[in-house]
Design an enzyme around this catalytic site. Structure first.
Site, PDB file in Angstrom:
ATOM      1  N   VAL A  25      24.961 -36.376  23.524  1.00  0.00           N
ATOM      2  CA  VAL A  25      24.524 -37.371  22.914  1.00  0.00           C
ATOM      3  C   VAL A  25      25.727 -38.219  22.014  1.00  0.00           C
ATOM      4  O   VAL A  25      26.815 -37.248  21.479  1.00  0.00           O
ATOM      5  CB  VAL A  25      23.242 -37.433  21.992  1.00  0.00           C
ATOM      6  N   SER A  26      25.695 -39.303  21.811  1.00  0.00           N
ATOM      7  CA  SER A  26      26.440 -39.991  20.878  1.00  0.00           C
ATOM      8  C   SER A  26      26.120 -39.683  19.481  1.00  0.00           C
ATOM      9  O   SER A  26      24.822 -39.282  19.167  1.00  0.00           O
ATOM     10  CB  SER A  26      26.501 -41.539  21.157  1.00  0.00           C
ATOM     11  N   THR A  27      26.568 -39.911  18.533  1.00  0.00           N
ATOM     12  CA  THR A  27      26.310 -39.828  17.048  1.00  0.00           C
ATOM     13  C   THR A  27      25.422 -40.841  16.472  1.00  0.00           C
ATOM     14  O   THR A  27      25.234 -40.802  15.392  1.00  0.00           O
ATOM     15  CB  THR A  27      27.823 -39.638  16.213  1.00  0.00           C
TER      16      THR A  27
END
Length: 223
Positions: A25-27
């Site tokens: 996932v992205s941050t």
């Protein structure tokens, strides 16, 4: 009397230790729980599930992906919830797919329009070839946009460019390792360069392949 089966477990596959999972996932506020639950339900042991939070910026290191790749063996299966979890752009997705091809590992996508199991040693090779086609198309579109930008800059009196990713010294090293029989993927993993901002990146397989192709064509023309 036979023991009653737990209905909650009938929806899950039996744990198979040749199956590995990768979640990303992205941050920006996203969580990994949904992907990890899907991987476990698909028969991936928690110890074989690798997950990381990375920004949407392509090119930076992915240590968890490197870890899972080091454990994959021919015939193993990498499971992802969706195709886009394999990378942050088409180039990175394709590089991940190339790694699976080199390893002889299968890819299983759990959801999305391309859900299914793909074996690069069987009919799945068509899928990997299609991915390569899309990656090449994206590369050509990027080159076209870059050339348009350079032409516009030249028309406005602005000139410049960036240093090539693969320097002459790097190319000499790469050619020597290729002469020793090392694969393009393995050579690329050992070559790094720094961007204009000082960030260290690994040379992509495609960039090295193109550099070899250009070198060989130049040698052939000279001969």
């Amino acid at each position: 009397m036979a023991p009653t089966k737990n209905p909650a477990k009938t929806t899950q596959r039996q744990i198979d230790h040749s199956r590995f999972g990768y979640a990303r996932v992205s941050t920006r506020g996203q969580t990994l729980e949904v992907q990890l639950s899907a991987l476990e339900a698909a028969g991936v042991a928690p110890a074989n599930a690798y997950a990381e939070k990375k920004s949407g910026k392509a090119g930076s290191a992915r240590p968890q992906w490197e870890d899972v790749r080091s454990r994959l063996r021919p015939g193993d299966t990498l499971v992802v919830s969706k195709l886009d979890r394999m990378g942050r752009d088409m180039r990175e997705i394709m590089e991940t797919a190339w790694s699976l091809q080199d390893l002889g590992a299968k890819l299983e996508i759990l959801s999305g329009p391309l859900a299914g199991v793909y074996d690069p040693r069987g009919m799945g090779k068509i899928f990997f070839a299609t991915l390569a086609g899309f990656a090449e198309m994206e590369r050509e579109m990027t080159i076209e946009r870059t050339n348009d930008g350079l032409a516009q800059a030249a028309a406005e009196g602005r000139h410049g460019g960036r240093r090539p990713v693969i320097s002459k010294d790097m190319m000499r090293i790469a050619l020597g390792r290729r002469a020793d029989g090392e694969s393009v993927t393995s050579i690329a993993k050992g070559l790094t360069y720094k961007t204009a901002s000082g960030e260290e990146r690994t040379v992509s397989r495609r960039a090295l392949y193109n550099a070899f192709k250009a070198h060989d064509a130049e040698r052939a023309e000279a001969a």
